[in-house]
Design an enzyme around this catalytic site. Structure first.
Site, PDB file in Angstrom:
ATOM      1  N   GLU A  67     -15.428   9.053 -14.914  1.00  0.00           N
ATOM      2  CA  GLU A  67     -14.360   9.205 -15.888  1.00  0.00           C
ATOM      3  C   GLU A  67     -13.136   9.865 -15.276  1.00  0.00           C
ATOM      4  O   GLU A  67     -13.239  10.720 -14.400  1.00  0.00           O
ATOM      5  CB  GLU A  67     -14.868   9.994 -17.088  1.00  0.00           C
ATOM      6  CG  GLU A  67     -15.806   9.113 -17.885  1.00  0.00           C
ATOM      7  CD  GLU A  67     -16.479   9.807 -19.036  1.00  0.00           C
ATOM      8  OE1 GLU A  67     -16.507   9.237 -20.125  1.00  0.00           O
ATOM      9  OE2 GLU A  67     -16.972  10.920 -18.847  1.00  0.00           O
ATOM     10  N   CYS A  80      -6.609  14.058 -14.279  1.00  0.00           N
ATOM     11  CA  CYS A  80      -7.819  14.802 -13.918  1.00  0.00           C
ATOM     12  C   CYS A  80      -8.802  13.804 -13.333  1.00  0.00           C
ATOM     13  O   CYS A  80      -9.256  12.897 -14.037  1.00  0.00           O
ATOM     14  CB  CYS A  80      -8.379  15.468 -15.168  1.00  0.00           C
ATOM     15  SG  CYS A  80      -9.906  16.359 -14.885  1.00  0.00           S
ATOM     16  N   CYS A  87     -23.078  15.497 -11.182  1.00  0.00           N
ATOM     17  CA  CYS A  87     -22.927  16.720 -10.398  1.00  0.00           C
ATOM     18  C   CYS A  87     -24.314  17.298 -10.145  1.00  0.00           C
ATOM     19  O   CYS A  87     -25.159  17.282 -11.038  1.00  0.00           O
ATOM     20  CB  CYS A  87     -22.069  17.729 -11.167  1.00  0.00           C
ATOM     21  SG  CYS A  87     -21.643  19.191 -10.194  1.00  0.00           S
ATOM     22  N   CYS A  91     -24.290  23.999 -13.984  1.00  0.00           N
ATOM     23  CA  CYS A  91     -23.666  25.081 -14.739  1.00  0.00           C
ATOM     24  C   CYS A  91     -24.104  24.901 -16.197  1.00  0.00           C
ATOM     25  O   CYS A  91     -24.020  23.795 -16.741  1.00  0.00           O
ATOM     26  CB  CYS A  91     -22.161  25.038 -14.593  1.00  0.00           C
ATOM     27  SG  CYS A  91     -21.678  25.186 -12.853  1.00  0.00           S
ATOM     28  N   CYS A  94     -21.862  23.202 -18.961  1.00  0.00           N
ATOM     29  CA  CYS A  94     -21.108  21.989 -18.589  1.00  0.00           C
ATOM     30  C   CYS A  94     -21.921  20.731 -18.855  1.00  0.00           C
ATOM     31  O   CYS A  94     -23.070  20.619 -18.422  1.00  0.00           O
ATOM     32  CB  CYS A  94     -20.726  22.055 -17.114  1.00  0.00           C
ATOM     33  SG  CYS A  94     -19.915  20.553 -16.519  1.00  0.00           S
ATOM     34  N   GLY A 143     -18.084  16.237 -11.070  1.00  0.00           N
ATOM     35  CA  GLY A 143     -18.517  16.495  -9.704  1.00  0.00           C
ATOM     36  C   GLY A 143     -17.938  17.746  -9.090  1.00  0.00           C
ATOM     37  O   GLY A 143     -16.976  18.320  -9.589  1.00  0.00           O
ATOM     38  N   GLU A 144     -18.555  18.154  -7.989  1.00  0.00           N
ATOM     39  CA  GLU A 144     -18.094  19.314  -7.233  1.00  0.00           C
ATOM     40  C   GLU A 144     -17.355  18.773  -6.000  1.00  0.00           C
ATOM     41  O   GLU A 144     -17.986  18.270  -5.063  1.00  0.00           O
ATOM     42  CB  GLU A 144     -19.299  20.186  -6.843  1.00  0.00           C
ATOM     43  CG  GLU A 144     -19.008  21.275  -5.826  1.00  0.00           C
ATOM     44  CD  GLU A 144     -17.781  22.123  -6.141  1.00  0.00           C
ATOM     45  OE1 GLU A 144     -17.750  22.784  -7.187  1.00  0.00           O
ATOM     46  OE2 GLU A 144     -16.833  22.114  -5.328  1.00  0.00           O
ATOM     47  N   SER A 175     -10.414  22.166  -7.925  1.00  0.00           N
ATOM     48  CA  SER A 175     -11.230  23.187  -8.583  1.00  0.00           C
ATOM     49  C   SER A 175     -12.645  23.172  -8.020  1.00  0.00           C
ATOM     50  O   SER A 175     -13.270  22.112  -7.912  1.00  0.00           O
ATOM     51  CB  SER A 175     -11.288  22.920 -10.089  1.00  0.00           C
ATOM     52  OG  SER A 175     -12.193  23.808 -10.702  1.00  0.00           O
ATOM     53  N   SER A 197     -13.744  28.145 -10.474  1.00  0.00           N
ATOM     54  CA  SER A 197     -14.448  28.246 -11.767  1.00  0.00           C
ATOM     55  C   SER A 197     -15.211  29.562 -11.757  1.00  0.00           C
ATOM     56  O   SER A 197     -16.347  29.631 -11.305  1.00  0.00           O
ATOM     57  CB  SER A 197     -15.412  27.067 -11.918  1.00  0.00           C
ATOM     58  OG  SER A 197     -14.680  25.878 -12.075  1.00  0.00           O
ATOM     59  N   PHE A 198     -14.575  30.605 -12.251  1.00  0.00           N
ATOM     60  CA  PHE A 198     -15.107  31.953 -12.079  1.00  0.00           C
ATOM     61  C   PHE A 198     -16.102  32.314 -13.188  1.00  0.00           C
ATOM     62  O   PHE A 198     -17.269  32.547 -12.939  1.00  0.00           O
ATOM     63  CB  PHE A 198     -13.933  32.940 -12.019  1.00  0.00           C
ATOM     64  CG  PHE A 198     -14.283  34.220 -11.329  1.00  0.00           C
ATOM     65  CD1 PHE A 198     -14.755  34.216 -10.023  1.00  0.00           C
ATOM     66  CD2 PHE A 198     -14.151  35.441 -11.977  1.00  0.00           C
ATOM     67  CE1 PHE A 198     -15.089  35.397  -9.378  1.00  0.00           C
ATOM     68  CE2 PHE A 198     -14.483  36.630 -11.345  1.00  0.00           C
ATOM     69  CZ  PHE A 198     -14.954  36.606 -10.049  1.00  0.00           C
ATOM     70  N   HIS A 199     -15.597  32.376 -14.400  1.00  0.00           N
ATOM     71  CA  HIS A 199     -16.426  32.393 -15.620  1.00  0.00           C
ATOM     72  C   HIS A 199     -17.256  33.637 -15.913  1.00  0.00           C
ATOM     73  O   HIS A 199     -17.835  33.726 -17.000  1.00  0.00           O
ATOM     74  CB  HIS A 199     -17.359  31.182 -15.691  1.00  0.00           C
ATOM     75  CG  HIS A 199     -16.665  29.853 -15.562  1.00  0.00           C
ATOM     76  ND1 HIS A 199     -15.460  29.567 -16.166  1.00  0.00           N
ATOM     77  CD2 HIS A 199     -17.010  28.720 -14.882  1.00  0.00           C
ATOM     78  CE1 HIS A 199     -15.105  28.332 -15.873  1.00  0.00           C
ATOM     79  NE2 HIS A 199     -16.009  27.796 -15.095  1.00  0.00           N
ATOM     80  N   ASN A 274     -15.692  24.099 -24.712  1.00  0.00           N
ATOM     81  CA  ASN A 274     -15.715  22.808 -25.406  1.00  0.00           C
ATOM     82  C   ASN A 274     -17.160  22.405 -25.647  1.00  0.00           C
ATOM     83  O   ASN A 274     -17.910  22.221 -24.687  1.00  0.00           O
ATOM     84  CB  ASN A 274     -15.001  21.741 -24.569  1.00  0.00           C
ATOM     85  CG  ASN A 274     -13.525  22.036 -24.461  1.00  0.00           C
ATOM     86  OD1 ASN A 274     -12.846  22.247 -25.461  1.00  0.00           O
ATOM     87  ND2 ASN A 274     -13.010  22.089 -23.242  1.00  0.00           N
ATOM     88  N   CYS A 317     -12.295  19.600 -20.971  1.00  0.00           N
ATOM     89  CA  CYS A 317     -12.999  20.193 -19.820  1.00  0.00           C
ATOM     90  C   CYS A 317     -14.488  20.299 -20.088  1.00  0.00           C
ATOM     91  O   CYS A 317     -14.898  20.819 -21.121  1.00  0.00           O
ATOM     92  CB  CYS A 317     -12.531  21.614 -19.558  1.00  0.00           C
ATOM     93  SG  CYS A 317     -10.819  21.776 -19.176  1.00  0.00           S
TER      94      CYS A 317
HETATM   95  N1  SAH Z   1     -17.041  21.051 -10.430  1.00  0.00           N
HETATM   96  C1  SAH Z   1     -15.763  21.646 -10.296  1.00  0.00           C
HETATM   97  C2  SAH Z   1     -14.705  20.776 -10.894  1.00  0.00           C
HETATM   98  C3  SAH Z   1     -14.819  20.592 -12.412  1.00  0.00           C
HETATM   99  S1  SAH Z   1     -13.486  21.433 -13.109  1.00  0.00           S
HETATM  100  C4  SAH Z   1     -15.759  23.019 -10.896  1.00  0.00           C
HETATM  101  O1  SAH Z   1     -16.726  23.360 -11.578  1.00  0.00           O
HETATM  102  O2  SAH Z   1     -14.811  23.768 -10.648  1.00  0.00           O
HETATM  103  C5  SAH Z   1     -13.855  21.505 -14.761  1.00  0.00           C
HETATM  104  C6  SAH Z   1     -13.637  22.902 -15.306  1.00  0.00           C
HETATM  105  O3  SAH Z   1     -14.084  22.922 -16.651  1.00  0.00           O
HETATM  106  C7  SAH Z   1     -14.452  23.930 -14.549  1.00  0.00           C
HETATM  107  O4  SAH Z   1     -13.774  25.161 -14.490  1.00  0.00           O
HETATM  108  C8  SAH Z   1     -15.645  24.037 -15.433  1.00  0.00           C
HETATM  109  O5  SAH Z   1     -16.334  25.245 -15.203  1.00  0.00           O
HETATM  110  C9  SAH Z   1     -15.032  23.957 -16.805  1.00  0.00           C
HETATM  111  N2  SAH Z   1     -15.987  23.574 -17.831  1.00  0.00           N
HETATM  112  C10 SAH Z   1     -17.185  22.961 -17.670  1.00  0.00           C
HETATM  113  N3  SAH Z   1     -17.777  22.773 -18.877  1.00  0.00           N
HETATM  114  C11 SAH Z   1     -16.950  23.286 -19.801  1.00  0.00           C
HETATM  115  C12 SAH Z   1     -17.005  23.371 -21.221  1.00  0.00           C
HETATM  116  N4  SAH Z   1     -18.029  22.867 -21.897  1.00  0.00           N
HETATM  117  N5  SAH Z   1     -15.957  23.929 -21.855  1.00  0.00           N
HETATM  118  C13 SAH Z   1     -14.892  24.389 -21.170  1.00  0.00           C
HETATM  119  N6  SAH Z   1     -14.785  24.330 -19.823  1.00  0.00           N
HETATM  120  C14 SAH Z   1     -15.802  23.786 -19.144  1.00  0.00           C
HETATM  121 FE1  SF4 Z   2     -20.647  20.634 -11.705  1.00  0.00          FE
HETATM  122 FE2  SF4 Z   2     -18.307  21.894 -12.139  1.00  0.00          FE
HETATM  123 FE3  SF4 Z   2     -19.840  21.119 -14.211  1.00  0.00          FE
HETATM  124 FE4  SF4 Z   2     -20.623  23.144 -12.640  1.00  0.00          FE
HETATM  125  S1  SF4 Z   2     -18.795  23.076 -13.974  1.00  0.00           S
HETATM  126  S2  SF4 Z   2     -21.936  21.442 -13.362  1.00  0.00           S
HETATM  127  S3  SF4 Z   2     -19.898  22.468 -10.632  1.00  0.00           S
HETATM  128  S4  SF4 Z   2     -18.860  19.760 -12.743  1.00  0.00           S
END
Ligand code: SAH
Ligand code: SF4
Length: 347
Positions: A67, A80, A87, A91, A94, A143-144, A175, A197-199, A274, A317
Site C-alpha cells: 500500500e 507515504c 513487516c 510492534c 501496529c 515495512g521496516e 522512519s 519510532s520512539f513511543h 489509530n 499510520c
Molecule cells: N517500520 C517503520 C516505518 C513505519 S512508519 C517504523 O516503524 O518506523 C509508521 C509510523 O506509524 C511508525 O512511527 C509507527 O510506529 C506508527 N504506527 C504504527 N501503528 C500505529 C497506530 N496504530 N497508530 C498510530 N501510529 C502507528
Molecule cells: Fe513494522 Fe514499523 Fe509497524 Fe513496527 S511500527 S511493526 S517496525 S511497520
C-alpha cells in the site's frame, strides 16, 4: 547523453513506453523496447478519503500486495511509501506488524510507487518553478526500511537525483523502529532526514511496544541519533510517539522524554493511536495529548499532534495491511474480514 534522455522521459515526463521517446533514433528505441520494460506496480484498488487522502493497493510480481498513501496538505503533498511486503517486527500497536513478512521490495518497486502516484495525480512534466503534487516522500508505509537498506538507498538515489525524480534530500524522511547499526548508513549513504519510532520512555514499556528494543535499547538508539550526520536545527530528527491511553501518555512520560532526548535537535510528532480490528490499545484522550504536548513544548521542542488522515479508508499510520493478507486470515466462508470496509476493496 542517451541515459540523460531516457531518464528525462521516464522520471520527468512519466513515459511508460520507449516508443514515445521521440528524440531517440527509431532503431535504438526498438532495441530498448525489445530489451527492457518500464513497468509499474499494478493498481488493484484506489480509494479516496473524505479528506482527500488517496490510498493505493498495488500488486507486485509474485502476486504480493503493498500500500501507498498520498496525503495532500496545504502547500505540499506527501507520499507515504512502503519498503517491504508486511513487516517482521511485531510492534504491538501496529496493524502492519500482524502481517507476516512476505518479502523486501526491489528498488524498482519502491520507485514504482512514486511513479504510480504521479500518474494518478497527473503530476508529470512540471517546470522547475511549478508546484509538484508529490513534493515530499516519507518511508512510513509498510515495512521496516532498515531491514531493506540497500534497496531503499538505491530507490532514494533515483528519487533525489536531479535527472531522476529530483526531490531535495530534505524532502525525504525515513522512519525506523530503531535498527541501530543501520542508522548511520541512512545519514551517510542515503543522506535524507531521519524519523525514529520512539513511543516509550522506559525500556520496560518500549520492550513491549517496539520489541526490537530488546536488541537495541533506548540508550543505544539515542546514541545512534546523537551520532547522526549533519544533525542540526535545520535538520532535526523527528521522534514519533504514538499516544496510547494509560500506557505511555502520562506527564511523567513527557518529562522523561524531554530528558532523554536532551541535546538532540529534535521535533516530537505525537500520533494519536489509530485503531484497527482487534487492537489491544485505545487512543489517549485529546486533553491528555494536549497536556503531554504542552510539557514537551515548554521544554523547547516542537510537538505537533498529527491529525489522522484517511481514517475512513484505513490509510492512517499503522493501519496499513494488505487486503490479500486479511482475506487469508479470514475464517472459511467469510467474505474477507468482519469489518464493514471489507465490502470496499483495500483495507
Ligand atoms: N517500520 C517503520 C516505518 C513505519 S512508519 C517504523 O516503524 O518506523 C509508521 C509510523 O506509524 C511508525 O512511527 C509507527 O510506529 C506508527 N504506527 C504504527 N501503528 C500505529 C497506530 N496504530 N497508530 C498510530 N501510529 C502507528
Ligand atoms: Fe513494522 Fe514499523 Fe509497524 Fe513496527 S511500527 S511493526 S517496525 S511497520
Amino acid at each position: 547523453m542517451r541515459v540523460g534522455q531516457i531518464w528525462h522521459w521516464i522520471y520527468h515526463k512519466g513515459a511508460r513506453d520507449f516508443n514515445c521517446m521521440t528524440n531517440l533514433a527509431g532503431p535504438y528505441r526498438e532495441t530498448l523496447q525489445a530489451t527492457f520494460s518500464i513497468a509499474r506496480p499494478e493498481i488493484v484498488t484506489r480509494q479516496v478519503s473524505a479528506d482527500g487522502t488517496r490510498k493505493y493497493l498495488l500488486r507486485i510480481p509474485g502476486g504480493h500486495e503493498i500500500e501507498t498513501v498520498y496525503i495532500p496538505e496545504p502547500g505540499r503533498g506527501t507520499l507515504c511509501i512502503s519498503s517491504q511486503v508486511g513487516c517482521t517486527l511485531n510492534c504491538s500497536f501496529c496493524h502492519t506488524g500482524t502481517q507476516r513478512l512476505v518479502r523486501n521490495l526491489t528498488p524498482a518497486e519502491i520507485v514504482g510507487q512514486i511513479l504510480v502516484a504521479r500518474d494518478d495525480l497527473e503530476d508529470w512534466d512540471r517546470k522547475p518553478d511549478e508546484k509538484r503534487l508529490v513534493s515530499n516522500i516519507v518511508l512510513m508505509g509498510m515495512g521496516e526500511p532498515l531491514y531493506n537498506t540497500d534497496n531503499v538507498r538505491d530507490a532514494m538515489k533515483i528519487a533525489m537525483d536531479g535527472e531522476g525524480i529530483a526531490l531535495s534530500r530534505r524532502r525525504i524522511t525515513l522512519s525506523t523502529s530503531g535498527i541501530v547499526p543501520e542508522i548511520i548508513r541512512v545519514g551517510e549513504e542515503i543522506n535524507c532526514l531521519l524519523a525514529i519510532s520512539f513511543h516509550a520512555t522506559t525500556d520496560e514499556i518500549r520492550d513491549k511496544l517496539v520489541p526490537i528494543n530488546r536488541k537495541y535499547n533506548i540508550a543505544a538508539l539515542l546514541e545512534a541519533c546523537r551520532n547522526y550526520p549533519r544533525l542540526s536545527n535545520a535538520e532535526r530528527i523527528t521522534f514519533e510517539y504514538v499516544m496510547l491511553k494509560g500506557i505511555n501518555d502520562s506527564d511523567a512520560d513527557a518529562r522523561r522524554l524531554v530528558k532523554l532526548i536532551s541535546g538532540i535537535p529534535a521535533k516530537i510528532n505525537l500520533i494519536p493511536f489509530n485503531p484497527w480490528p482487534g487492537a489491544p490499545y485505545e487512543r489517549s484522550d485529546p486533553e491528555r495529548i494536549q497536556a503531554f504536548s504542552d510539557i514537551v513544548n515548554r521544554a523547547g521542542y516542537a510537538s505537533p499532534v498529527r491529525t489522522p488522515r484517511g481514517e475512513d479508508i484505513m490509510a492512517a499510520c499503522g493501519q496499513l495491511k494488505s487486503a490479500s493478507e486479511r482475506a487469508r486470515r479470514a475464517p472459511p466462508g467469510s467474505s474477507g474480514s468482519a469489518r464493514p470496509e471489507s465490502a470496499a476493496p483495500g483495507r
